[in-house]
Design an enzyme around this catalytic site. Structure first.
Site, PDB file in Angstrom:
ATOM      1  CG  PHE A  31      -1.752   1.241   1.350  1.00 23.23           C
ATOM      2  CD1 PHE A  31      -2.906   1.369   0.583  1.00 23.23           C
ATOM      3  CD2 PHE A  31      -1.399   2.291   2.190  1.00 23.23           C
ATOM      4  CE1 PHE A  31      -3.683   2.521   0.650  1.00 23.23           C
ATOM      5  CE2 PHE A  31      -2.164   3.442   2.268  1.00 23.23           C
ATOM      6  CZ  PHE A  31      -3.313   3.553   1.499  1.00 23.23           C
ATOM      7  N   GLY A  32       0.614   2.161  -0.933  1.00 28.48           N
ATOM      8  CA  GLY A  32       1.343   3.427  -1.014  1.00 28.48           C
ATOM      9  C   GLY A  32       0.428   4.584  -0.688  1.00 28.48           C
ATOM     10  CE1 TYR A  33       2.740   5.166   3.971  1.00 30.42           C
ATOM     11  CE2 TYR A  33       2.880   7.560   4.067  1.00 30.42           C
ATOM     12  CZ  TYR A  33       3.385   6.312   4.395  1.00 30.42           C
ATOM     13  OH  TYR A  33       4.546   6.220   5.136  1.00 30.42           O
ATOM     14  N   GLY A  34       2.039   7.909  -0.251  1.00 31.52           N
ATOM     15  CA  GLY A  34       2.805   9.122  -0.537  1.00 31.52           C
ATOM     16  C   GLY A  34       3.338   9.073  -1.948  1.00 31.52           C
ATOM     17  CB  SER A  35       6.755   9.468  -3.330  1.00 32.10           C
ATOM     18  OG  SER A  35       7.369   8.478  -2.538  1.00 32.10           O
ATOM     19  CD  GLU A  90      10.642   4.855   0.278  1.00 32.13           C
ATOM     20  OE1 GLU A  90      11.004   5.787   1.017  1.00 32.13           O
ATOM     21  OE2 GLU A  90      10.226   5.038  -0.870  1.00 32.13           O
TER      22      GLU A  90
HETATM   23  C1  BEZ Z   1       4.441   5.623   0.333  1.00 32.15           C
HETATM   24  O1  BEZ Z   1       4.198   6.350  -0.614  1.00 32.15           O
HETATM   25  O2  BEZ Z   1       3.668   4.728   0.663  1.00 32.15           O
HETATM   26  C2  BEZ Z   1       5.665   5.784   1.090  1.00 32.15           C
HETATM   27  C3  BEZ Z   1       5.904   6.960   1.710  1.00 32.15           C
HETATM   28  C4  BEZ Z   1       7.077   7.117   2.407  1.00 32.15           C
HETATM   29  C5  BEZ Z   1       7.985   6.086   2.478  1.00 32.15           C
HETATM   30  C6  BEZ Z   1       7.712   4.899   1.878  1.00 32.15           C
HETATM   31  C7  BEZ Z   1       6.554   4.729   1.177  1.00 32.15           C
END
Ligand code: BEZ
Length: 189
Positions: free
Chosen positions: A24-28, A99
């Site tokens: 699951f991705g929530y950011g980049s 990460e």
């Molecule tokens: C993400 O987009 O899920 C994510 C954000 C920060 C670090 C690793 C993944």
């Protein structure tokens, strides 16, 4: 905990024998999937909210002037919308390195729009990692972001890309959009 989480994450072997696993991705990760994936689907996880509370001295800042990047903060009842990728477990070799700055890879329930639920993984930077910056006002966060840039580009662009990707997902994230507004009002000073 040291900011370098590669070793801890590579010991997280729960899905190693699986042919594929949902991330699951929530950011980049919503807008930048620089890894092969089998499938991607909009998805959500429960009881977490996005916050720019993690320091970045390796991607969007430097050790002298760290940027601020997303992590998730626990909030009972909250829903965090994002994008899930079905990948092979081998991809974590690369992702754990990308990460490495304080993010742990943890298991979570992931829910798709049709209600289907799967078990998968996400990265979260908790307050016990040495790169964690923690809460600040949105004005302070925006000021720090406006001044930061690192090997992956400006911290400002990171926020603006993220805000665009969230709008495309139909997600209304008050924290992200408030910081985007501050950044747009400040220009590039
Ligand atoms: C993400 O987009 O899920 C994510 C954000 C920060 C670090 C690793 C993944």
């Amino acid at each position: 905990m040291s900011a370098n989480t590669i070793d801890i994450n590579q010991r997280m072997n729960r899905f190693d024998r699986h042919h594929s696993v949902w991330l699951f991705g929530y950011g980049s990760l919503i807008y930048k999937a620089d890894f092969p994936f089998i499938q991607r689907r909009p998805a959500r996880i429960h009881h977490w909210v996005r916050r720019f509370w993690q320091g970045s001295h390796d991607h969007r800042g430097t050790p002298e002037a760290p940027g601020r990047v997303l992590t998730l903060a626990s909030q009972p009842g909250a829903v965090c919308e994002g994008m899930a990728y079905l990948i092979t477990p081998q991809e974590f070799e690369h992702l754990d390195r990308r990460e490495k700055n304080g993010y742990l890879r943890l298991a979570t329930a992931i829910e798709f729009a049709d209600g289907e639920q799967v078990e998968g993984l996400f990265y979260v930077a908790r307050e016990d990692n040495s790169a964690y910056l923690g809460p600040a006002t949105e004005t302070e966060i925006a000021a720090q972001i406006a001044a930061a840039q690192g090997p992956s580009g400006s911290n400002r662009d990171y926020v603006l890309h993220l805000a665009t990707a969230l709008r495309q997902l139909g997600e209304d994230d008050a924290h992200v959009f408030a910081i985007e507004r501050y950044l747009n009002n400040r220009g590039t000073d």
